[in-house]
Design a protein around this motif. Structure first.
Motif, PDB file in Angstrom:
ATOM      1  N   ARG A 252      42.659  48.584  37.195  1.00 24.19           N
ATOM      2  CA  ARG A 252      42.612  47.390  38.050  1.00 24.19           C
ATOM      3  C   ARG A 252      41.244  46.726  38.067  1.00 24.19           C
ATOM      4  O   ARG A 252      41.109  45.595  38.520  1.00 24.19           O
ATOM      5  CB  ARG A 252      43.025  47.743  39.470  1.00 24.19           C
ATOM      6  CG  ARG A 252      44.506  48.069  39.571  1.00 24.19           C
ATOM      7  CD  ARG A 252      44.876  48.393  40.981  1.00 24.19           C
ATOM      8  NE  ARG A 252      44.108  49.575  41.404  1.00 24.19           N
ATOM      9  CZ  ARG A 252      44.409  50.356  42.403  1.00 24.19           C
ATOM     10  NH1 ARG A 252      45.459  50.098  43.133  1.00 24.19           N
ATOM     11  NH2 ARG A 252      43.671  51.399  42.698  1.00 24.19           N
ATOM     12  N   CYS A 253      40.210  47.413  37.607  1.00 31.12           N
ATOM     13  CA  CYS A 253      38.848  46.870  37.623  1.00 31.12           C
ATOM     14  C   CYS A 253      38.448  46.253  36.281  1.00 31.12           C
ATOM     15  O   CYS A 253      37.369  45.686  36.154  1.00 31.12           O
ATOM     16  CB  CYS A 253      37.847  47.964  37.990  1.00 31.12           C
ATOM     17  SG  CYS A 253      38.148  48.683  39.603  1.00 31.12           S
TER      18      CYS A 253
ATOM     19  N   THR B 286      43.096  40.182  34.708  1.00 26.21           N
ATOM     20  CA  THR B 286      43.129  41.529  34.171  1.00 26.21           C
ATOM     21  C   THR B 286      43.063  41.474  32.650  1.00 26.21           C
ATOM     22  O   THR B 286      43.749  40.683  32.013  1.00 26.21           O
ATOM     23  CB  THR B 286      44.416  42.247  34.625  1.00 26.21           C
ATOM     24  OG1 THR B 286      44.442  42.248  36.048  1.00 26.21           O
ATOM     25  CG2 THR B 286      44.454  43.668  34.122  1.00 26.21           C
TER      26      THR B 286
ATOM     27  N   TYR C  48      34.727  39.600  29.486  1.00 24.09           N
ATOM     28  CA  TYR C  48      35.371  38.287  29.470  1.00 24.09           C
ATOM     29  C   TYR C  48      36.713  38.385  28.773  1.00 24.09           C
ATOM     30  O   TYR C  48      36.868  39.130  27.804  1.00 24.09           O
ATOM     31  CB  TYR C  48      34.542  37.267  28.683  1.00 24.09           C
ATOM     32  CG  TYR C  48      33.199  36.969  29.269  1.00 24.09           C
ATOM     33  CD1 TYR C  48      33.068  36.077  30.331  1.00 24.09           C
ATOM     34  CD2 TYR C  48      32.052  37.556  28.762  1.00 24.09           C
ATOM     35  CE1 TYR C  48      31.826  35.795  30.878  1.00 24.09           C
ATOM     36  CE2 TYR C  48      30.804  37.267  29.296  1.00 24.09           C
ATOM     37  CZ  TYR C  48      30.707  36.394  30.350  1.00 24.09           C
ATOM     38  OH  TYR C  48      29.488  36.109  30.892  1.00 24.09           O
TER      39      TYR C  48
ATOM     40  N   LYS D 244      38.494  43.523  34.440  1.00 27.77           N
ATOM     41  CA  LYS D 244      38.788  42.104  34.664  1.00 27.77           C
ATOM     42  C   LYS D 244      37.716  41.215  34.059  1.00 27.77           C
ATOM     43  O   LYS D 244      36.561  41.599  33.937  1.00 27.77           O
ATOM     44  CB  LYS D 244      38.863  41.823  36.167  1.00 27.77           C
ATOM     45  CG  LYS D 244      39.982  42.554  36.853  1.00 27.77           C
ATOM     46  CD  LYS D 244      40.068  42.168  38.305  1.00 27.77           C
ATOM     47  CE  LYS D 244      41.207  42.895  38.944  1.00 27.77           C
ATOM     48  NZ  LYS D 244      42.322  42.058  39.227  1.00 27.77           N
ATOM     49  N   CYS D 245      38.114  39.996  33.733  1.00 34.00           N
ATOM     50  CA  CYS D 245      37.190  38.977  33.249  1.00 34.00           C
ATOM     51  C   CYS D 245      36.228  38.618  34.378  1.00 34.00           C
ATOM     52  O   CYS D 245      36.646  38.370  35.509  1.00 34.00           O
ATOM     53  CB  CYS D 245      37.974  37.735  32.817  1.00 34.00           C
ATOM     54  SG  CYS D 245      36.950  36.314  32.352  1.00 34.00           S
ATOM     55  N   SER D 246      34.947  38.584  34.074  1.00 30.89           N
ATOM     56  CA  SER D 246      33.966  38.271  35.113  1.00 30.89           C
ATOM     57  C   SER D 246      34.012  36.803  35.522  1.00 30.89           C
ATOM     58  O   SER D 246      33.502  36.438  36.570  1.00 30.89           O
ATOM     59  CB  SER D 246      32.556  38.629  34.642  1.00 30.89           C
ATOM     60  OG  SER D 246      32.185  37.816  33.561  1.00 30.89           O
ATOM     61  N   HIS D 247      34.654  35.955  34.721  1.00 30.26           N
ATOM     62  CA  HIS D 247      34.719  34.529  35.039  1.00 30.26           C
ATOM     63  C   HIS D 247      35.978  34.180  35.838  1.00 30.26           C
ATOM     64  O   HIS D 247      35.890  33.573  36.894  1.00 30.26           O
ATOM     65  CB  HIS D 247      34.645  33.704  33.762  1.00 30.26           C
ATOM     66  CG  HIS D 247      34.533  32.240  33.999  1.00 30.26           C
ATOM     67  ND1 HIS D 247      33.400  31.660  34.509  1.00 30.26           N
ATOM     68  CD2 HIS D 247      35.416  31.235  33.808  1.00 30.26           C
ATOM     69  CE1 HIS D 247      33.584  30.356  34.619  1.00 30.26           C
ATOM     70  NE2 HIS D 247      34.809  30.078  34.201  1.00 30.26           N
ATOM     71  N   CYS D 248      37.138  34.579  35.341  1.00 32.54           N
ATOM     72  CA  CYS D 248      38.395  34.192  35.999  1.00 32.54           C
ATOM     73  C   CYS D 248      39.028  35.320  36.801  1.00 32.54           C
ATOM     74  O   CYS D 248      40.007  35.086  37.499  1.00 32.54           O
ATOM     75  CB  CYS D 248      39.396  33.677  34.973  1.00 32.54           C
ATOM     76  SG  CYS D 248      40.035  34.950  33.850  1.00 32.54           S
ATOM     77  N   LYS D 249      38.488  36.510  36.677  1.00 34.45           N
ATOM     78  CA  LYS D 249      38.990  37.695  37.381  1.00 34.45           C
ATOM     79  C   LYS D 249      40.378  38.127  36.923  1.00 34.45           C
ATOM     80  O   LYS D 249      41.044  38.909  37.575  1.00 34.45           O
ATOM     81  CB  LYS D 249      39.005  37.510  38.909  1.00 34.45           C
ATOM     82  CG  LYS D 249      37.690  37.036  39.487  1.00 34.45           C
ATOM     83  CD  LYS D 249      36.570  37.978  39.192  1.00 34.45           C
ATOM     84  CE  LYS D 249      35.289  37.487  39.863  1.00 34.45           C
ATOM     85  NZ  LYS D 249      34.112  37.727  39.098  1.00 34.45           N
TER      86      LYS D 249
END
Length: 64
Positions: free
Chosen positions: A12-13, A22, A36, A15-20
């Motif tokens: 669950r962690c 998965t 990303y 994730k893309c740092s820009h859009c969040k």
């Protein structure tokens, strides 16, 4: 858990740092440890001309 280059992420962690959004192992990229999704990694290159880890900030438009 997902393991990428000696870093372990909880599913669950991851994730893309820009859009969040998965991420999945087959469709992500990272720069200096920042994750990303491929669309945002490619957008980062198009907007900055290189793969720096920050998107350019958009100018703040004031209506005054």
């Amino acid at each position: 858990m997902l393991v990428t280059r000696l870093v372990i992420y909880h599913k669950r962690c991851f994730k893309c740092s820009h859009c969040k959004g998965t991420l999945v192992m087959s469709n992500y990229s990272s720069m200096d440890g920042v994750l990303y999704c491929m669309p945002h990694f490619e957008q980062l290159f198009k907007e900055t001309g290189n793969f720096s880890k920050n998107f350019p900030s958009k100018p703040n438009r004031d209506n005054s």
